[in-house]
Design a protein around this motif. Structure first.
Motif, short mmCIF file in Angstrom:
data_model
loop_
_atom_site.label_atom_id
_atom_site.label_comp_id
_atom_site.label_asym_id
_atom_site.label_seq_id
_atom_site.Cartn_x
_atom_site.Cartn_y
_atom_site.Cartn_z
N MET A 1 -9.53 -5.38 -1.90
CA MET A 1 -8.15 -5.32 -1.43
C MET A 1 -8.12 -5.29 0.10
N SER A 2 -7.33 -6.17 0.72
CA SER A 2 -7.26 -6.25 2.17
C SER A 2 -6.53 -5.04 2.74
N ASP A 3 -6.73 -4.82 4.05
CA ASP A 3 -6.07 -3.69 4.71
C ASP A 3 -4.55 -3.84 4.63
N LEU A 4 -4.05 -5.07 4.78
CA LEU A 4 -2.61 -5.31 4.73
C LEU A 4 -2.05 -4.98 3.34
N GLU A 5 -2.78 -5.42 2.31
CA GLU A 5 -2.33 -5.15 0.94
C GLU A 5 -2.36 -3.66 0.65
N GLN A 6 -3.40 -2.97 1.15
CA GLN A 6 -3.48 -1.54 0.95
C GLN A 6 -2.32 -0.82 1.63
N MET A 7 -1.96 -1.28 2.83
CA MET A 7 -0.86 -0.68 3.56
C MET A 7 0.45 -0.88 2.81
N ARG A 8 0.66 -2.07 2.25
CA ARG A 8 1.87 -2.34 1.48
C ARG A 8 1.97 -1.44 0.26
N ARG A 9 0.83 -1.22 -0.41
CA ARG A 9 0.83 -0.34 -1.57
C ARG A 9 1.19 1.10 -1.18
N GLU A 10 0.67 1.52 -0.05
CA GLU A 10 0.96 2.89 0.41
C GLU A 10 2.44 3.04 0.77
N VAL A 11 2.99 2.03 1.44
CA VAL A 11 4.42 2.07 1.79
C VAL A 11 5.26 2.08 0.52
N ARG A 12 4.88 1.22 -0.45
CA ARG A 12 5.61 1.16 -1.71
C ARG A 12 5.62 2.52 -2.40
N GLN A 13 4.45 3.16 -2.47
CA GLN A 13 4.36 4.45 -3.15
C GLN A 13 5.17 5.52 -2.43
N ARG A 14 5.14 5.47 -1.11
CA ARG A 14 5.90 6.46 -0.33
C ARG A 14 7.41 6.29 -0.57
N ILE A 16 8.84 5.06 -3.22
CA ILE A 16 9.13 5.50 -4.58
C ILE A 16 9.23 7.02 -4.64
N GLU A 17 8.28 7.71 -4.00
CA GLU A 17 8.26 9.18 -4.04
C GLU A 17 9.41 9.78 -3.24
N GLU A 18 9.68 9.23 -2.05
CA GLU A 18 10.74 9.76 -1.20
C GLU A 18 12.11 9.65 -1.88
N ASN A 19 12.29 8.59 -2.65
CA ASN A 19 13.60 8.34 -3.26
C ASN A 19 13.64 8.68 -4.75
N LEU A 138 23.16 5.32 -6.62
CA LEU A 138 24.21 6.29 -6.28
C LEU A 138 23.59 7.58 -5.75
N LYS A 139 22.51 8.04 -6.38
CA LYS A 139 21.83 9.25 -5.92
C LYS A 139 21.30 9.08 -4.50
N ILE A 140 20.80 7.89 -4.20
CA ILE A 140 20.29 7.63 -2.85
C ILE A 140 21.42 7.68 -1.83
#
Length: 459
Positions: A1-14, A16-19, A138-140
């Motif tokens: 997995m490339s660094d860019l793809e890893q960063m995208r996954r981390e942003v995606r997970q964050r 999801i969790e934040e919201n 609506l919750k967001i």
């Protein structure tokens, strides 16, 4: 997995969790709104584009309906209004707590207070419409909105731009949109049929009240013309008097300020609490402090047998009678009538629900930004007054006839609410990947759910 793809996954997970998103499919993307929506700056100019549009809580972007021609704006007043074209997202940020946004199917214009956005080609417009009007979104919105007045909340531009957008592949978006278009249309058709039944029941209820209140219970009684267009003829031994002669104090209303809303305290009701001739405390505006209640009660404190009339807004003319001794208070959209006796309270309560008095409202109310029934106007409305013995008979007759109609109507209204809840839940589940739309309809799940709601409500 490339660094860019890893960063995208981390942003995606964050995101999801934040919201607090549910567990969405692993192959679905999540991106911030700023990367997918571009604000449109198009304005009307000298010639308005299309028709005036607004946002419906249930439907999204719809043509605006006016009660009268005086409410329409001139071309000069519309010059700075924002243009909305089919496929664009229109957002009323002051109404996001009521899902005041949607993807338009119309060409037209909206208030400058709205925002209008072009949508990325990576998003299906119908999917966006369902997604951003779902319960999760609506919750967001509620998390980011700020302000004091409930109909003038705001959301900071940076918070809005940072809202996460769920992005399945385009084929999946279209499949979800097709499914939701089909299923919501079925539910809407069922709701529409039930709403027609409620309207028929209400018409029958109004007929029972009107016949007794205007004509009395003796079909052989001598009648006389009142000379009042909306009353017509009444029994000749009855009198006709304005409401102001039937009350123990002048008509009043609630405070003309916005109180501080609290999660607990004294119930505070407004126009939305008045329906089907009753006060629905489950739909109250909120609560106020005991201190505010004492302060407002110096001008008016509700008592048993008082009558409330909605005096402004879309539900002008709705009536309810106080049948409790609990402490609560009212806001400015409600007019309060305190009859001289419990017997007169019954008479006024039923008379104000008759078709004849509703016709009077249509003639007497005034228009500004919304229809209004002033306290002075309401106090002058003349009602037919039978002798006390007949008032009691008429009230008993009406109270005997109405329960059966109201029982069916209430069950049907509950059924409509349940269908709307199911509709919202279905949309949310589909756009967040909680159901497989390719199999959900085929297994008959939706049909069984609708049948269960029908059977449970008995309507």
């Amino acid at each position: 997995m490339s660094d860019l793809e890893q960063m995208r996954r981390e942003v995606r997970q964050r995101l999801i969790e934040e919201n607090e998103f549910p567990h969405i499919p692993e192959d679905w993307g999540v991106e911030r709104l700023r990367f997918l929506f571009t604000e449109s700056k198009e304005r009307n100019g000298k010639s308005p584009v299309g028709e005036m549009l607004s946002v419906s809580e249930y439907r999204g972007v719809v043509p605006r309906e006016y009660e009268n021609e005086e409410q329409k704006r001139t071309d000069d007043e519309l010059e700075n209004y924002r243009v909305v074209r089919p496929g664009q997202l229109a957002v009323n940020s002051m109404w996001l707590n009521h899902l005041g946004l949607g993807v338009s199917e119309h060409t037209g214009h909206v208030s400058p207070a709205y925002n209008v956005y072009d949508i990325s080609h990576r998003l299906d417009r119908r999917f966006v419409h369902h997604l951003m009007r779902s319960n999760y979104y609506l919750k967001i919105y509620l998390r980011y909105l700020y302000g004091i007045r409930p109909n003038s909340f705001q959301i900071k531009s940076n918070d809005w731009a940072s809202i996460p957008i769920i992005v399945p592949d385009l084929a999946t978006q279209r499949q979800i949109a097709d499914f939701l278009d089909r299923e919501t249309a079925r539910i809407d058709l069922l709701i529409e049929k039930k709403q027609r039944l409620v309207a028929l029941l209400e018409a029958k209820r109004e007929e029972v009240i009107s016949n007794a209140i205007i004509k009395g219970l003796n079909p052989k009684a001598d009648m006389r013309q009142t000379g009042i267009p909306w009353l017509g003829a009444v029994p000749s031994h009855w009198t006709v008097q304005p409401i102001k002669y039937l009350v123990s104090r002048s008509l009043t209303d609630g405070p003309h300020v916005t109180p501080t809303k609290r999660d607990e305290g004294v119930p505070f009701i407004s126009a939305e609490s008045i329906s089907n001739g009753k006060i629905n405390f489950d739909k109250k505006w909120g609560h106020i402090s005991a201190e505010d209640h004492r302060f407002y009660s110096r001008s008016y404190k509700p008592q048993r047998h008082d009558i409330f009339v909605v005096k402004l807004g879309a539900t002008t003319g709705r009536v309810a009678r106080v049948e409790t001794d609990m402490d609560f208070n009212i806001w400015v959209p409600l007019a309060a009538i305190r009859p001289k006796s419990p017997l007169l309270s019954k008479l006024i309560y039923f008379a104000l629900q008759s078709s004849h008095i509703k016709d009077a409202y249509q003639v007497l109310w005034t228009y500004g930004t919304q229809q209004t029934l002033g306290l002075g106007t309401l106090s002058k409305i003349r009602l037919p007054i039978p002798p006390d013995s007949e008032i009691e008979e008429i009230a008993n007759h009406i109270e005997t006839r109405l329960p059966a109609l109201e029982q069916v109507s209430e069950r049907t209204l509950v059924s409509i609410d349940r269908l709307k809840e199911y509709r919202s839940a279905l949309i949310t589940a589909a756009v967040t990947g909680q159901i497989d739309v390719s199999t959900y309809a085929k297994t008959g799940t939706s049909d069984r759910r609708l049948d269960a709601i029908q059977e449970e409500m008995g309507a």
